[in-house]
Design a protein around this motif. Structure first.
Motif, short mmCIF file in Angstrom:
data_model
loop_
_atom_site.label_atom_id
_atom_site.label_comp_id
_atom_site.label_asym_id
_atom_site.label_seq_id
_atom_site.Cartn_x
_atom_site.Cartn_y
_atom_site.Cartn_z
N TYR A 124 5.86 -12.07 -12.22
CA TYR A 124 6.35 -13.06 -12.27
C TYR A 124 8.09 -12.33 -13.19
N GLU A 125 9.01 -13.42 -12.08
CA GLU A 125 10.42 -12.84 -12.68
C GLU A 125 11.26 -12.81 -13.99
N ALA A 145 6.48 -2.40 -7.73
CA ALA A 145 6.58 -0.48 -8.36
C ALA A 145 4.57 -1.04 -9.04
N ALA A 146 4.89 -2.62 -9.90
CA ALA A 146 3.42 -2.50 -11.01
C ALA A 146 2.43 -3.03 -10.31
N LEU A 147 2.57 -4.22 -8.95
CA LEU A 147 1.54 -4.46 -8.12
C LEU A 147 1.36 -2.86 -6.92
N ASP A 159 1.35 8.10 -4.00
CA ASP A 159 1.55 8.95 -3.44
C ASP A 159 3.85 7.92 -3.78
N PRO A 160 4.10 9.35 -4.72
CA PRO A 160 5.58 8.80 -5.15
C PRO A 160 6.71 8.73 -3.87
N ASP A 161 6.41 9.39 -2.49
CA ASP A 161 6.92 8.85 -1.07
C ASP A 161 6.92 7.04 -0.81
N VAL A 162 5.63 6.94 -1.08
CA VAL A 162 4.86 5.36 -0.72
C VAL A 162 5.83 4.56 -1.37
N LEU A 163 5.70 5.37 -3.01
CA LEU A 163 6.35 4.36 -4.07
C LEU A 163 7.18 3.66 -3.99
N ARG A 164 8.08 4.47 -4.00
CA ARG A 164 9.55 4.82 -3.35
C ARG A 164 10.05 3.52 -2.29
N ARG A 165 9.18 4.54 -0.75
CA ARG A 165 9.52 3.02 0.28
C ARG A 165 9.38 1.78 -0.16
N VAL A 166 8.28 1.39 -0.90
CA VAL A 166 7.39 -0.07 -0.61
C VAL A 166 8.71 -0.70 -1.76
N GLU A 190 8.72 -3.83 0.12
CA GLU A 190 7.98 -4.40 1.00
C GLU A 190 6.70 -5.29 -0.27
N LEU A 191 6.50 -5.50 -0.86
CA LEU A 191 5.86 -6.75 -1.83
C LEU A 191 6.70 -7.45 -2.06
N LEU A 192 7.69 -7.53 -1.29
CA LEU A 192 8.32 -9.01 -2.51
C LEU A 192 7.50 -11.10 -1.80
N PRO A 193 6.85 -10.01 -0.62
CA PRO A 193 5.95 -11.04 -0.55
C PRO A 193 4.83 -11.75 -1.46
N ALA A 194 4.77 -10.60 -2.13
CA ALA A 194 3.04 -10.27 -2.90
C ALA A 194 3.84 -11.05 -4.33
#
Length: 166
Positions: free
Chosen positions: A6-7, A52-54, A98-105, A110-114
């Motif tokens: 929750y922002e 990132a936390a998700l 993976d740091p590259d995956v987290l950076r990309r997400v 990518e998880l803004l809808p979640a």
């Protein structure tokens, strides 16, 4: 206790805004509890931090609480920019992701809808601020409250039977 994404201030732009509110009460409560709390000079948008936390929670559930603690310290102690993907990746140095995956997400939201779905769910429960406390699925208390107030709420809820369901 369950964490729900929750922002803090969804209206804050990614670059942040100068603080124009008082944190005196929160600072006093943090001090009384022995919690480090630095009144920020800038409020930061927390959407990327929540994403990132998700991602961490999914990739390495055992590291989720540790990562949340680091996010708290980054925002409220060290005044780091939690909208910066590099800051968020650095906080996950020992997390099984993976740091590259987290950076990309986080860079690509990518998880803004979640995150939005989590906030919608919270709003449906009557939550409209952080922190908020949902007791027994029937009472929401918004904001940071002192121990005496919370103890009184718990006592009163125990004295009143829950309404029938169904």
């Amino acid at each position: 206790m369950t964490w729900l994404a929750y922002e803090i201030h969804p209206e804050v732009p990614p670059e942040g805004v100068e603080v124009r509110m008082s944190f005196e009460r929160i600072a006093e409560m943090a001090e009384a509890e022995g919690i480090t709390f630095v009144v920020p000079k800038r409020l930061r948008n927390s959407a990327k931090a929540h994403q990132a936390a998700l991602a961490v929670e999914h990739a390495d559930p055992a590291a989720a609480e540790r990562y949340h603690d680091r996010l708290y310290a980054a925002y409220w102690e060290d005044e780091l920019d939690v909208a910066d993907p590099e800051v968020l990746v650095s906080l996950a140095a020992d997390v099984a992701i993976d740091p590259d995956v987290l950076r990309r997400v986080v860079a690509d939201d990518e998880l803004l809808p979640a995150l939005r779905a989590s906030m919608t769910r919270a709003n449906e429960w009557g939550i409209s601020a952080t922190p908020s406390w949902l007791f027994d699925g029937r009472l929401v208390i918004p904001g940071a409250q002192d121990d005496d107030f919370m103890a009184d709420v718990i006592t009163r809820l125990r004295e009143r039977p829950a309404p029938p369901t169904g």
